[in-house]
Every structure is written in C-alpha cells, then in structure tokens.
Scaffold this active site. Structure first.
Site, short mmCIF file in Angstrom:
data_model
loop_
_atom_site.label_atom_id
_atom_site.label_comp_id
_atom_site.label_asym_id
_atom_site.label_seq_id
_atom_site.Cartn_x
_atom_site.Cartn_y
_atom_site.Cartn_z
N GLY A 45 -6.00 -58.99 15.04
CA GLY A 45 -5.43 -60.08 15.68
C GLY A 45 -5.05 -61.10 15.41
CB ALA A 46 -2.92 -63.43 13.28
NE ARG A 85 -6.82 -56.88 9.10
CZ ARG A 85 -5.87 -56.32 9.99
NH1 ARG A 85 -6.64 -56.22 10.85
NH2 ARG A 85 -4.56 -54.73 9.99
CD GLN A 192 -3.45 -51.57 16.43
OE1 GLN A 192 -2.32 -50.90 16.08
NE2 GLN A 192 -3.72 -52.07 15.27
CG ASP A 233 -0.06 -59.88 11.94
OD1 ASP A 233 0.43 -60.07 13.25
OD2 ASP A 233 -2.09 -60.00 11.87
CE LYS A 244 -0.57 -53.21 13.61
NZ LYS A 244 -1.72 -53.20 11.98
#
Ligand code: MRU
Length: 343
Positions: A45-46, A85, A192, A233, A244
């Site tokens: 999660g950002a 990431r 998720q 994100d 996502k």
C-alpha cells in the site's frame, strides 16, 4: 492494529502475506528486513510503503559500520529502499524529503543527524495518520445515506500508517450511518481484496460482500453499488491514476453504468514530476504469482505470463480525487497544480 509503527527504535509491522490466517507482527532494526518486506508485500500500500521506508532510512544509517562515513551509509540505504518497488510514488517522495533534510544537516554530528532523521520519519508517519482522517471526513461527505460501495485491492488501514484512504472514507461514512454494504473485489492475483479488505471490514463490523473481479460488471448493472472508491499508487499531474491492476476496467464500467468513480489518496501520492499516466512506471511481478495459487501450480510449465501489478485509470473516467487537502474535481490538471502549490 497498526500496519507500520515505530516502537522503541524498531520498525514494527504486520506481515500482510500471512493474513487473514495469522496476525503476526514483526519487529526489526535492520533495513534489509524492511526492504525485503516491501518487495514481498509484507508491507504494502503506497502510504505504508512510504512510512516504512522513512523508518528504514533511520535503521539503515544506524545499522551500518560506524567506520563507514554517514553520507555513504545514507546514500546506500536510500538506494536499497528505492529499488524495492517502482510504482508507488510515496516511496520516492519520502526518500527525496529525507535527502533534502539530510543535506540541510551538513556539518552536524552523526548523533544529531540520526536524531533529526528519526524525527523527520516520525513527522511523516503522523502526517499520514492525519491525511487518512481528513480523506475519510471529506470523502464521507460525498456519500448519500444507504450507499453501497465497491472497492478494489486494499486501501485500508493495512495500506497506511492510519485508517486508510478509500476505506477511511468507508469507515467514516459507516460511523455516520451511511454505509449499507461494501463490495470487495477479490483482486487477482495476490487477493488483497479477499484477504485484507474483507478482513478489515469484518473486523470493523461493516457488511462486506466479497466478489470475484469479473463479477463487478454484474454488480453495477444490477444497481447493487452507488459509488466506486479506490486508492492510488501514483497520480500524474493530469489526474491519470495508477492503482492495482483491475482498477481501470472498474472505471470504464462505472462510466457505462453512471456510477461515480472516486480515487482517494493523500497529496503525497500526487507526482509533480510525471505529466501523464503514460510516464508512470508500472511494476511487473514474478510470473509465479499468476501461474501458482497458494504454492500450487495452476497453469502449465512453459506458459508465458504478463503480470503488471498496476494499471492507469485515465483522468476523464474519474469523478473526483479525494485528498487530505480537499476534493479535486476536473479539470484535474489545474486542481492538482493548485494543491501542489500549497505544499
Ligand atoms: O501491490 P499493492 O498491494 O501494494 O497495491 C496496493 C494498491 O494498489 C493500493 O490500492 C494503493 O497502494 C493505495 S493504498 C492506500
């Protein structure tokens, strides 16, 4: 439950790969553990990635040989975390902020620098907690009473240091008596939605209906939801929003069925350096995440896989972007420029 926290000089986080079967907390003083946790989606999660990285910098600088100059320790730590990431911009916003802070500390003792970095990381954590609360309040005000909401992936407390973004809107609206049900997309391939969003909603006592991703079209056509709310994100300067994989088709469906499509994200997810969604780097995940399910092969050996972790929703499919500094409406380019100007 706190997805990421700073306790007695250690990063404490919940290992999200084990949920919902096991609620296991990990405490670490090692930046290598933090980097691995981000890469493996133990921390995900950002905003949560950003906060974890902030404390990761503190741990990295503190943990390396003291004979290594502080500036080298700092640079190596930032490089390690930056390589985890690529899509969530919060990671890079946080690292840039700490780099700026570090540059301002030139000439100060190592001990002073370490204290200042820890304070900055704690400020980043507190700001995220506050942003989540404000997003919840501003977003809940947009929802009518008796609404059912569709969400994708997990933009809840697990994805932030606070109450979440999209799910902060839901939990705040729930406290106001507005929420009928939440439809949670399971979110292939890492689930998720099934594992994390359902878990959070059940814990919060909110009626949650789990659907496969491919059920969303029917849910909208049957008028079962009156709003879609997702996280982000990275949001480009024109409002194109990465989230996502599977978010973009929801936005197309929402337009077709006249359902408002909201993106909820803190201003730290707005990326001033990225003009449009085309420039957003999209992470590709390991093919095994698609060819295997819970460790069992579900596709033949030798099959080729395309596994982007995110997609980009074009700005013209977004009704509003709910930030901690206000609800942004089209034209998003102007609204985002205004909000970033306030930074
Ligand atoms: O790969 P993940 O699980 O880190 O992806 C997370 C998402 O796409 C979230 O919706 C996004 O980070 C927003 S979280 C508030």
């Amino acid at each position: 439950m706190k997805a990421v926290d700073w306790v007695d000089g250690k990063l404490r986080f919940i290992d999200q790969t084990l949920l919902p079967a096991e609620e296991r907390y990990v405490e670490t003083e090692h930046v290598g553990v933090v980097a691995e946790a981000i890469r493996a989606l133990r921390i995900r999660g950002a905003p949560a990635i950003g906060v974890a990285a902030a404390f990761g910098v503190v741990l990295g600088v503190r943990g390396m040989e003291v004979s290594t100059p502080l500036s080298v320790r700092f640079t190596k730590t930032v490089a390690l975390l930056a390589a985890t990431r690529p899509t969530a911009v919060n990671l890079f916003t946080v690292l840039e902020r700490l780099q700026t802070r570090f540059a301002m500390l030139t000439g100060r003792s190592d001990a002073d620098v370490m204290i200042a970095l820890e304070r900055e990381a704690q400020a980043i954590q507190q700001e995220d907690i506050r942003a989540c609360r404000l997003i919840g309040e501003l977003g809940a005000a947009l929802l009518p009473t008796g609404v059912s909401v569709l969400t994708h992936c997990n933009a809840g407390a697990l994805a932030t240091a606070g109450d979440g973004t999209a799910l902060s809107v839901v939990t705040t609206a729930h406290r106001q008596g507005k929420i009928k049900s939440v439809f949670a997309d399971e979110t292939r391939p890492l689930l998720q939605g099934a594992r994390l969003t359902s878990w959070e909603m059940v814990k919060a006592g909110i009626d949650v209906v789990l659907i496969t991703d491919s059920t969303a079209a029917s849910v909208m056509r049957e008028d079962r939801v009156q709003a879609v709310i997702v996280g982000a994100d990275r949001i480009a300067r024109n409002g194109d929003s990465a989230n996502k994989i599977g978010t973009y088709p929801l936005a197309v469906l929402a337009q077709r069925h006249h359902v408002p499509f909201y993106v909820a994200a803190p201003v730290t997810t707005l990326d001033p350096h990225t003009p449009t969604g085309r420039e957003i780097p999209i992470e590709e995940r390991d093919p095994s995440e698609v060819t295997h399910f819970a460790g069992i092969r579900i596709a033949p050996a030798g099959v080729r896989v395309y596994a982007p972790a995110f997609d980009v929703t074009p700005h013209d499919l977004i009704t509003a972007i709910i930030t901690d500094r206000g609800v942004l409406r089209p034209p998003f380019g102007d609204a985002i420029t205004d909000v970033l100007g306030q930074r």
